[in-house]
Motif scaffolding. Structure first.
Motif, PDB file in Angstrom:
ATOM      1  N   PHE A  63     -47.711  67.187 -52.289  1.00  0.00           N
ATOM      2  CA  PHE A  63     -47.569  65.773 -51.835  1.00  0.00           C
ATOM      3  C   PHE A  63     -47.320  65.886 -50.279  1.00  0.00           C
ATOM      4  O   PHE A  63     -47.835  65.055 -49.472  1.00  0.00           O
ATOM      5  N   THR A  64     -46.758  66.835 -49.667  1.00  0.00           N
ATOM      6  CA  THR A  64     -46.659  66.858 -48.436  1.00  0.00           C
ATOM      7  C   THR A  64     -47.667  67.028 -47.429  1.00  0.00           C
ATOM      8  O   THR A  64     -47.638  66.870 -46.391  1.00  0.00           O
ATOM      9  N   GLU A  65     -48.897  67.518 -48.197  1.00  0.00           N
ATOM     10  CA  GLU A  65     -50.061  67.872 -47.492  1.00  0.00           C
ATOM     11  C   GLU A  65     -51.044  66.846 -47.945  1.00  0.00           C
ATOM     12  O   GLU A  65     -52.217  66.834 -47.580  1.00  0.00           O
ATOM     13  N   ASN A  66     -50.670  65.832 -48.527  1.00  0.00           N
ATOM     14  CA  ASN A  66     -51.760  64.873 -49.494  1.00  0.00           C
ATOM     15  C   ASN A  66     -52.307  63.796 -48.405  1.00  0.00           C
ATOM     16  O   ASN A  66     -51.631  63.094 -47.813  1.00  0.00           O
ATOM     17  N   GLN A  67     -53.513  63.999 -48.342  1.00  0.00           N
ATOM     18  CA  GLN A  67     -54.207  62.937 -47.339  1.00  0.00           C
ATOM     19  C   GLN A  67     -54.291  61.627 -47.759  1.00  0.00           C
ATOM     20  O   GLN A  67     -54.292  60.672 -46.993  1.00  0.00           O
ATOM     21  N   PHE A  68     -54.265  61.401 -49.082  1.00  0.00           N
ATOM     22  CA  PHE A  68     -54.383  60.064 -49.498  1.00  0.00           C
ATOM     23  C   PHE A  68     -53.022  59.244 -49.603  1.00  0.00           C
ATOM     24  O   PHE A  68     -53.001  58.131 -49.191  1.00  0.00           O
ATOM     25  N   ALA A  69     -52.206  60.027 -49.623  1.00  0.00           N
ATOM     26  CA  ALA A  69     -50.771  59.673 -49.707  1.00  0.00           C
ATOM     27  C   ALA A  69     -50.397  59.203 -48.018  1.00  0.00           C
ATOM     28  O   ALA A  69     -49.932  58.052 -47.907  1.00  0.00           O
ATOM     29  N   LYS A  70     -50.828  59.898 -47.179  1.00  0.00           N
ATOM     30  CA  LYS A  70     -50.794  59.702 -45.879  1.00  0.00           C
ATOM     31  C   LYS A  70     -51.673  58.591 -45.141  1.00  0.00           C
ATOM     32  O   LYS A  70     -51.102  57.645 -44.296  1.00  0.00           O
ATOM     33  N   LYS A  71     -52.716  58.260 -45.764  1.00  0.00           N
ATOM     34  CA  LYS A  71     -53.597  57.484 -45.437  1.00  0.00           C
ATOM     35  C   LYS A  71     -53.127  55.964 -45.956  1.00  0.00           C
ATOM     36  O   LYS A  71     -53.206  55.288 -45.028  1.00  0.00           O
ATOM     37  N   TYR A  72     -52.450  55.941 -46.849  1.00  0.00           N
ATOM     38  CA  TYR A  72     -51.870  54.596 -47.425  1.00  0.00           C
ATOM     39  C   TYR A  72     -50.333  54.440 -47.060  1.00  0.00           C
ATOM     40  O   TYR A  72     -49.733  53.483 -47.932  1.00  0.00           O
ATOM     41  N   SER A  73     -49.585  55.573 -46.634  1.00  0.00           N
ATOM     42  CA  SER A  73     -48.271  55.520 -46.557  1.00  0.00           C
ATOM     43  C   SER A  73     -47.384  55.414 -47.850  1.00  0.00           C
ATOM     44  O   SER A  73     -46.554  54.515 -48.027  1.00  0.00           O
ATOM     45  N   LEU A  74     -47.846  55.983 -48.898  1.00  0.00           N
ATOM     46  CA  LEU A  74     -47.358  56.095 -50.050  1.00  0.00           C
ATOM     47  C   LEU A  74     -46.192  56.973 -50.258  1.00  0.00           C
ATOM     48  O   LEU A  74     -45.988  58.001 -49.492  1.00  0.00           O
ATOM     49  N   SER A  75     -45.206  56.698 -51.189  1.00  0.00           N
ATOM     50  CA  SER A  75     -43.681  57.218 -51.306  1.00  0.00           C
ATOM     51  C   SER A  75     -43.949  58.103 -52.422  1.00  0.00           C
ATOM     52  O   SER A  75     -44.628  57.627 -53.536  1.00  0.00           O
ATOM     53  N   ILE A 121     -61.801  64.203 -49.867  1.00  0.00           N
ATOM     54  CA  ILE A 121     -60.111  64.051 -50.438  1.00  0.00           C
ATOM     55  C   ILE A 121     -60.123  63.789 -51.900  1.00  0.00           C
ATOM     56  O   ILE A 121     -59.100  63.186 -52.184  1.00  0.00           O
ATOM     57  N   ILE A 122     -60.904  64.191 -52.801  1.00  0.00           N
ATOM     58  CA  ILE A 122     -60.776  63.669 -54.207  1.00  0.00           C
ATOM     59  C   ILE A 122     -59.642  64.636 -54.722  1.00  0.00           C
ATOM     60  O   ILE A 122     -59.153  64.182 -55.585  1.00  0.00           O
ATOM     61  N   ASN A 123     -59.556  65.836 -54.107  1.00  0.00           N
ATOM     62  CA  ASN A 123     -58.364  66.547 -54.744  1.00  0.00           C
ATOM     63  C   ASN A 123     -57.082  65.953 -54.546  1.00  0.00           C
ATOM     64  O   ASN A 123     -56.215  65.913 -55.322  1.00  0.00           O
ATOM     65  N   ASP A 124     -56.876  65.167 -53.401  1.00  0.00           N
ATOM     66  CA  ASP A 124     -55.622  64.659 -52.808  1.00  0.00           C
ATOM     67  C   ASP A 124     -55.495  63.463 -53.642  1.00  0.00           C
ATOM     68  O   ASP A 124     -54.367  63.250 -54.016  1.00  0.00           O
ATOM     69  N   VAL A 125     -56.621  62.726 -53.924  1.00  0.00           N
ATOM     70  CA  VAL A 125     -56.526  61.526 -55.144  1.00  0.00           C
ATOM     71  C   VAL A 125     -55.876  61.762 -56.508  1.00  0.00           C
ATOM     72  O   VAL A 125     -54.940  61.082 -56.800  1.00  0.00           O
ATOM     73  N   TYR A 126     -56.622  63.074 -56.882  1.00  0.00           N
ATOM     74  CA  TYR A 126     -56.172  63.174 -58.261  1.00  0.00           C
ATOM     75  C   TYR A 126     -54.974  63.959 -58.382  1.00  0.00           C
ATOM     76  O   TYR A 126     -54.340  64.021 -59.300  1.00  0.00           O
ATOM     77  N   SER A 127     -54.667  64.956 -57.278  1.00  0.00           N
ATOM     78  CA  SER A 127     -53.147  65.319 -57.220  1.00  0.00           C
ATOM     79  C   SER A 127     -52.049  64.362 -56.985  1.00  0.00           C
ATOM     80  O   SER A 127     -50.999  64.818 -57.564  1.00  0.00           O
ATOM     81  N   LEU A 128     -52.323  63.113 -56.415  1.00  0.00           N
ATOM     82  CA  LEU A 128     -51.298  62.276 -56.170  1.00  0.00           C
ATOM     83  C   LEU A 128     -50.672  61.735 -57.497  1.00  0.00           C
ATOM     84  O   LEU A 128     -49.457  61.315 -57.729  1.00  0.00           O
ATOM     85  N   CYS A 129     -51.824  61.248 -58.450  1.00  0.00           N
ATOM     86  CA  CYS A 129     -51.198  60.523 -59.687  1.00  0.00           C
ATOM     87  C   CYS A 129     -50.117  61.494 -60.614  1.00  0.00           C
ATOM     88  O   CYS A 129     -50.349  62.699 -60.516  1.00  0.00           O
ATOM     89  N   SER A 130     -49.100  60.691 -61.123  1.00  0.00           N
ATOM     90  CA  SER A 130     -48.414  61.071 -62.217  1.00  0.00           C
ATOM     91  C   SER A 130     -49.258  61.290 -63.485  1.00  0.00           C
ATOM     92  O   SER A 130     -49.061  62.314 -64.186  1.00  0.00           O
ATOM     93  N   ILE A 131     -49.911  60.296 -63.550  1.00  0.00           N
ATOM     94  CA  ILE A 131     -50.887  60.123 -64.889  1.00  0.00           C
ATOM     95  C   ILE A 131     -52.167  59.502 -64.352  1.00  0.00           C
ATOM     96  O   ILE A 131     -52.219  58.592 -63.719  1.00  0.00           O
ATOM     97  N   GLN A 132     -53.277  59.924 -65.032  1.00  0.00           N
ATOM     98  CA  GLN A 132     -54.449  59.443 -64.596  1.00  0.00           C
ATOM     99  C   GLN A 132     -54.905  58.829 -66.142  1.00  0.00           C
ATOM    100  O   GLN A 132     -55.161  59.462 -67.182  1.00  0.00           O
ATOM    101  N   VAL A 133     -55.214  57.563 -66.100  1.00  0.00           N
ATOM    102  CA  VAL A 133     -55.609  56.694 -67.169  1.00  0.00           C
ATOM    103  C   VAL A 133     -57.198  56.729 -67.350  1.00  0.00           C
ATOM    104  O   VAL A 133     -57.799  56.316 -66.321  1.00  0.00           O
ATOM    105  N   ILE A 134     -57.627  56.884 -68.664  1.00  0.00           N
ATOM    106  CA  ILE A 134     -59.094  56.829 -69.004  1.00  0.00           C
ATOM    107  C   ILE A 134     -59.357  55.909 -69.896  1.00  0.00           C
ATOM    108  O   ILE A 134     -59.072  56.377 -71.236  1.00  0.00           O
ATOM    109  N   PRO A 135     -59.255  54.645 -69.811  1.00  0.00           N
ATOM    110  CA  PRO A 135     -59.545  53.696 -70.860  1.00  0.00           C
ATOM    111  C   PRO A 135     -60.808  53.465 -71.250  1.00  0.00           C
ATOM    112  O   PRO A 135     -61.587  52.474 -70.799  1.00  0.00           O
ATOM    113  N   LEU A 136     -61.200  54.092 -72.513  1.00  0.00           N
ATOM    114  CA  LEU A 136     -62.709  54.035 -72.662  1.00  0.00           C
ATOM    115  C   LEU A 136     -63.040  52.919 -73.584  1.00  0.00           C
ATOM    116  O   LEU A 136     -62.258  52.848 -74.611  1.00  0.00           O
TER     117      LEU A 136
END
Length: 263
Positions: A61-73, A143-158
């Motif tokens: 999280f401390t290196e996550n570019q997606f989190a930094k881009k949108y100031s996520l907590s 930054i796809i690694n950053d996006v996927y690494s940020l989530c607690s859960i990734q939902v895939i509603p098929l």
């Protein structure tokens, strides 16, 4: 017209199936579907839809570019979907789940991407007053690694029927990032069994937003279990979905076909 085009394509498909020596399928559910329409099982070879382990990694999280881009907590529990809001994506399921969990201010739904149903999705979320759903545009591939690494859960509603002819390719990438997949699909599918029986994700029925909401709540409360599933998923991805494992399978298949044709 469309019916004529469909008939022509279906005929061509049958010709390809009949004349091919081997047919590569990327999931056991696709294999089952092809055998149901008469393709001999001995023609079918399963090679997983792999990810490149050289490019996929978990980002802290401390290196996550997606989190930094949108100031996520880091204080929030992020339930994320990143991809196309198209036919395969059941956005109504997300709306129902988010509505059931809107009382919990710590659970935030991140919807990242675009697609044919995005406008309808956003309008319905607004109509229902679901402020716990936040929409984001497509993110750069780097930054796809950053996006996927940020989530607690990734939902895939098929949507219903998708699992038999397609495969949630992002699932293996998420596993490699140590993220937990919550997939909604048919209970009699092999993918449903694979995630649940190996404890490398969670699958619930795509007809039950109640079960999906319950699964999210359970993982929100039990962070130890969440971390355990993520760790198992990461190890499982390396063994089953990595490019090293599956490229070797494909190379061996090509070599075997070449050898049999030149005997």
């Amino acid at each position: 017209n469309n019916k004529l085009i469909f008939k022509i394509l279906h005929l061509l498909q049958k010709i390809v199936y009949k004349t091919s020596e081997k047919i590569v399928v990327i999931s056991p559910d696709m294999k089952t579907q092809l055998t149901k329409i008469g393709v001999p099982v001995e023609k079918l070879v399963e090679v997983k839809n792999w990810y490149d382990e050289e490019s996929i990694k978990k980002v802290p999280f401390t290196e996550n570019q997606f989190a930094k881009k949108y100031s996520l907590s880091e204080d929030f529990f992020y339930v994320q979907y990143a991809g196309n809001f198209g036919y395969n994506f059941d956005y109504k399921m997300i709306l129902d789940i988010a509505e059931k969990l809107k009382y919990n201010q710590q659970i935030s739904f991140q919807m990242i991407g675009d697609g044919a149903f995005k406008d309808e999705f956003m309008e319905e979320a607004q109509r229902r007053g679901l402020s716990n759903i936040i929409f984001y545009p497509w993110q750069p591939l780097e930054i796809i690694n950053d996006v996927y690494s940020l989530c607690s859960i990734q939902v895939i509603p098929l949507t219903e029927g998708v699992i038999w002819n397609s495969f949630p390719s992002k699932g293996s990438i998420l596993m490699a990032c140590g993220s937990v997949v919550l997939c909604m699909t048919e209970e009699d599918s092999e993918y449903y069994k694979e995630l649940n029986e190996n404890e490398v994700g969670v699958c619930v029925s795509n007809r039950s937003p109640e079960k999906a909401a319950k699964a999210i709540t359970m993982l929100y409360k039990d962070r130890e279990r969440l971390a355990t599933i993520g760790k198992k998923a990461e190890e499982y991805a390396t063994k089953v979905y990595s490019s090293t494992v599956n490229v070797d399978k494909l190379i061996k298949l090509v070599q075997d076909v070449h050898y049999n044709n030149n005997k």
